[in-house]
Design an enzyme around this catalytic site. Structure first.
Site, short mmCIF file in Angstrom:
data_model
loop_
_atom_site.label_atom_id
_atom_site.label_comp_id
_atom_site.label_asym_id
_atom_site.label_seq_id
_atom_site.Cartn_x
_atom_site.Cartn_y
_atom_site.Cartn_z
N GLU A 1 38.64 62.43 83.43
CA GLU A 1 38.06 62.90 84.70
C GLU A 1 39.03 62.56 85.84
O GLU A 1 39.48 61.42 85.99
CB GLU A 1 36.70 62.24 84.93
CG GLU A 1 36.10 62.63 86.27
CD GLU A 1 34.60 62.33 86.35
OE1 GLU A 1 33.90 62.44 85.32
OE2 GLU A 1 34.14 61.99 87.44
N HIS B 1 23.33 65.39 79.53
CA HIS B 1 22.81 64.11 79.02
C HIS B 1 21.38 64.39 78.54
O HIS B 1 20.71 65.28 79.07
CB HIS B 1 22.67 63.05 80.11
CG HIS B 1 23.92 62.71 80.86
ND1 HIS B 1 24.39 63.46 81.88
CD2 HIS B 1 24.76 61.64 80.74
CE1 HIS B 1 25.50 62.89 82.36
NE2 HIS B 1 25.74 61.79 81.70
N ASP C 1 32.31 68.17 86.54
CA ASP C 1 31.51 66.97 86.82
C ASP C 1 31.64 66.74 88.34
O ASP C 1 32.32 65.81 88.79
CB ASP C 1 32.02 65.78 86.02
CG ASP C 1 31.04 64.62 86.06
OD1 ASP C 1 30.06 64.71 86.82
OD2 ASP C 1 31.26 63.62 85.35
N ASP D 1 33.54 57.06 93.39
CA ASP D 1 33.58 58.32 92.66
C ASP D 1 32.83 59.37 93.48
O ASP D 1 31.60 59.43 93.44
CB ASP D 1 32.87 58.05 91.31
CG ASP D 1 33.15 59.09 90.27
OD1 ASP D 1 34.01 59.95 90.51
OD2 ASP D 1 32.52 59.01 89.20
N ASP E 1 36.98 66.40 82.70
CA ASP E 1 35.94 66.50 83.72
C ASP E 1 36.64 66.86 85.02
O ASP E 1 37.34 66.02 85.62
CB ASP E 1 35.14 65.20 83.84
CG ASP E 1 33.92 65.21 82.93
OD1 ASP E 1 33.84 66.09 82.04
OD2 ASP E 1 33.04 64.34 83.08
N ASP F 1 18.91 64.64 81.30
CA ASP F 1 19.05 65.75 82.26
C ASP F 1 18.10 66.88 81.91
O ASP F 1 17.72 67.67 82.77
CB ASP F 1 20.45 66.39 82.21
CG ASP F 1 21.57 65.43 82.52
OD1 ASP F 1 21.31 64.41 83.17
OD2 ASP F 1 22.70 65.71 82.09
N ASP G 1 33.14 62.66 93.22
CA ASP G 1 32.81 63.85 92.41
C ASP G 1 32.83 65.14 93.23
O ASP G 1 31.88 65.93 93.21
CB ASP G 1 31.42 63.69 91.77
CG ASP G 1 31.44 62.77 90.57
OD1 ASP G 1 32.52 62.51 90.01
OD2 ASP G 1 30.35 62.32 90.16
C1 XUL Z 1 30.15 59.26 85.79
C2 XUL Z 1 30.51 60.39 84.90
C3 XUL Z 1 29.47 60.83 83.95
C4 XUL Z 1 30.01 61.26 82.62
C5 XUL Z 1 28.95 61.58 81.60
O1 XUL Z 1 31.17 58.85 86.63
O2 XUL Z 1 31.58 60.93 85.03
O3 XUL Z 1 28.74 61.83 84.55
O4 XUL Z 1 30.81 62.40 82.77
O5 XUL Z 1 28.08 60.54 81.40
CO CO Z 2 32.42 62.61 84.11
#
Ligand code: XUL
Ligand code: CO
Length: 438
Positions: free
Chosen positions: A268, A101, A338, A307, A296, A104, A309
């Protein structure tokens, strides 16, 4: 520039039986699977935000990991140290892509013109680092969810001023993505949704989001961006309801607003499960619509409703993912981790363990998915399941050349309908286990 991850060697493939914690067990970049090298099947990417920025802060506690890389956070020196750390990290793991991003890679200034100047400076530095390596950008994006100005949305905001800032950030992030040779550009609509319909004009907001995307396509193409735009669907979090709920919703939106030629999906895993789907379902829906672009790669936790992650370790899931990807003929994008270390996994070594785990999980998934396809039993079953449509009438139905009256006549002649053959789900689940563990 001195080494940051001291005592971490270049990670090598050592095979499944190795006990070396800093080696791959399954990811063997040059191994050929179904005619292509593993590294070509699996274009892995490092997520700048989780790996180089996030340091374990959660809603109840501050950082646990040191991501200062021996500089002062919030400075350009720190931004450059993150570039150094990122490139050393990717080279040690043999990762060829990164995703970012805008915010970032530099600290955001109060004045957007200063932020943009910093972005120019840091991307010059990244370009310099890219020289002499095979590291490239997978995709870029604009963070249109962290800054308080986006509290009512970006494309969906009620404020024309905020809408201009969203446009400005997308314009700049597209320029940076092109400058860094990015394969794709992502829209993740974290604030594009609502908390309550009492204060929300859904139609107005969706039309404005579509306009912003249309302007992004026009501008991107005008500056030579030939890659794919992606929507990354997510049903909720941070908003209660997000407009890009899942792949089917996002694809419908893109078609409604004539954006489907330029966009694909970035699926994702954890977002799929939050939407009440499997990861595999989201991949299949994207693929059958010609919109499976990028992934992702992470996983959620079945006990938690948000989420998380996590780095993917579930080989059953990665096998099903790779099955869909192989069947779809591969991705135009790649596999972006991600994912973040758990808060107590706070050392540099943990960062490497996490990526080794993720890369091995997908490598093993690829191996097993190829075995499932080469074995052929699942495919043969599915083909046979629909065989009644191979006859004359079935072909006519498939070609859209029948009428309800004609089909009703046929039913009347038959008088009673035979029950179709068994779906054999449990048997097929056993076939998968035979391949996975046999
Ligand atoms: C948030 C997410 C983000 C996107 C990019 O849930 O997945 O990090 O991948 O903005
Ligand atoms: Co993402």
């Amino acid at each position: 520039m001195s080494e940051i991850f001291k005592n971490i060697p270049k990670i090598q493939y050592e095979g499944a039986s190795t006990k070396n914690p800093l080696a791959f067990r399954y990811y063997d970049a040059d191994r050929v699977i179904m005619g292509k090298k593993m590294s070509e099947h699996l274009p892995f990417a490092m997520a700048w935000w989780h790996n180089l920025c996030a340091a374990g802060t959660d809603m109840f506690g501050r950082d646990t990991a040191d991501k200062s890389f021996a500089t002062e956070k919030g400075t350009m020196a720190h931004a450059k140290a993150k570039v150094d750390a990122g490139f050393e990290f990717m080279q040690k793991l043999g990762i060829q892509y990164f995703c970012f991003h805008d915010v970032d890679i530099v600290p955001e200034a109060d004045d957007i013109n200063e932020t943009n100047r910093r972005l120019d400076e840091i991307t010059d530095y990244i370009l310099e680092k890219m020289k002499g390596t095979d590291i490239k950008c997978l995709w870029g994006t604009a963070n249109m969810f962290s800054n308080p100005r986006f509290m009512n949305g970006a494309g969906s905001t009620n404020s024309v001023d905020v809408y201009c800032f969203a446009a400005a950030q997308i314009k700049k992030a597209l320029e940076l993505t092109v400058k860094l040779g990015g394969r794709g550009y992502v829209f993740w609509g974290g604030r594009e949704g609502y908390e309550t319909l009492l204060n929300t004009d859904v139609k107005f907001e969706q039309e404005n989001i579509a306009s912003l995307m249309r302007m992004a396509v026009e501008y991107g193409r005008s500056i030579g961006f030939t890659g794919d735009f992606y929507i990354e669907p997510k049903p909720k979090e941070p908003m209660k309801h997000q407009y890009d709920f899942d792949a089917a919703t996002a694809i419908g939106f893109l078609r409604q607003y004539g954006l489907d030629k330029d966009f694909k999906m970035n699926i994702e895993a954890n977002h799929a499960t939050l939407a009440g789907h499997t990861f595999r379902h989201e991949l299949r829906i994207s693929a059958i619509n010609g919109m499976l672009g990028s992934i992702d790669a992470n996983q959620g936790d079945y006990l938690l409703g948000w989420d998380t992650d996590e780095f993917p370790y579930d080989v059953y899931e990665s096998t099903m993912c790779m099955y869909e990807v192989l069947k779809a003929g591969g991705l135009t994008g790649g596999f972006n981790f991600d994912a973040k270390n758990r808060r107590p996994s706070n050392t540099y070594e943990d960062m490497f363990h996490a990526y080794i785990l993720g890369m091995d999980t997908f490598a093993l998934g690829l191996i097993k998915a190829a075995e499932l396809i080469e074995d052929g039993e699942l495919d043969a079953f599915v083909e046979k399941k629909y065989e009644s449509f191979n006859g004359e009438l079935g072909q006519k139905i498939r070609a859209g050349k029948t009428t309800l009256a004609e089909l009703a006549d046929r039913a009347a002649q038959m008088r009673t309908c035979p029950v179709p053959a068994s779906g054999r789900q449990e048997y097929l689940e056993g076939v998968v286990n035979r391949i996975m563990f046999g």
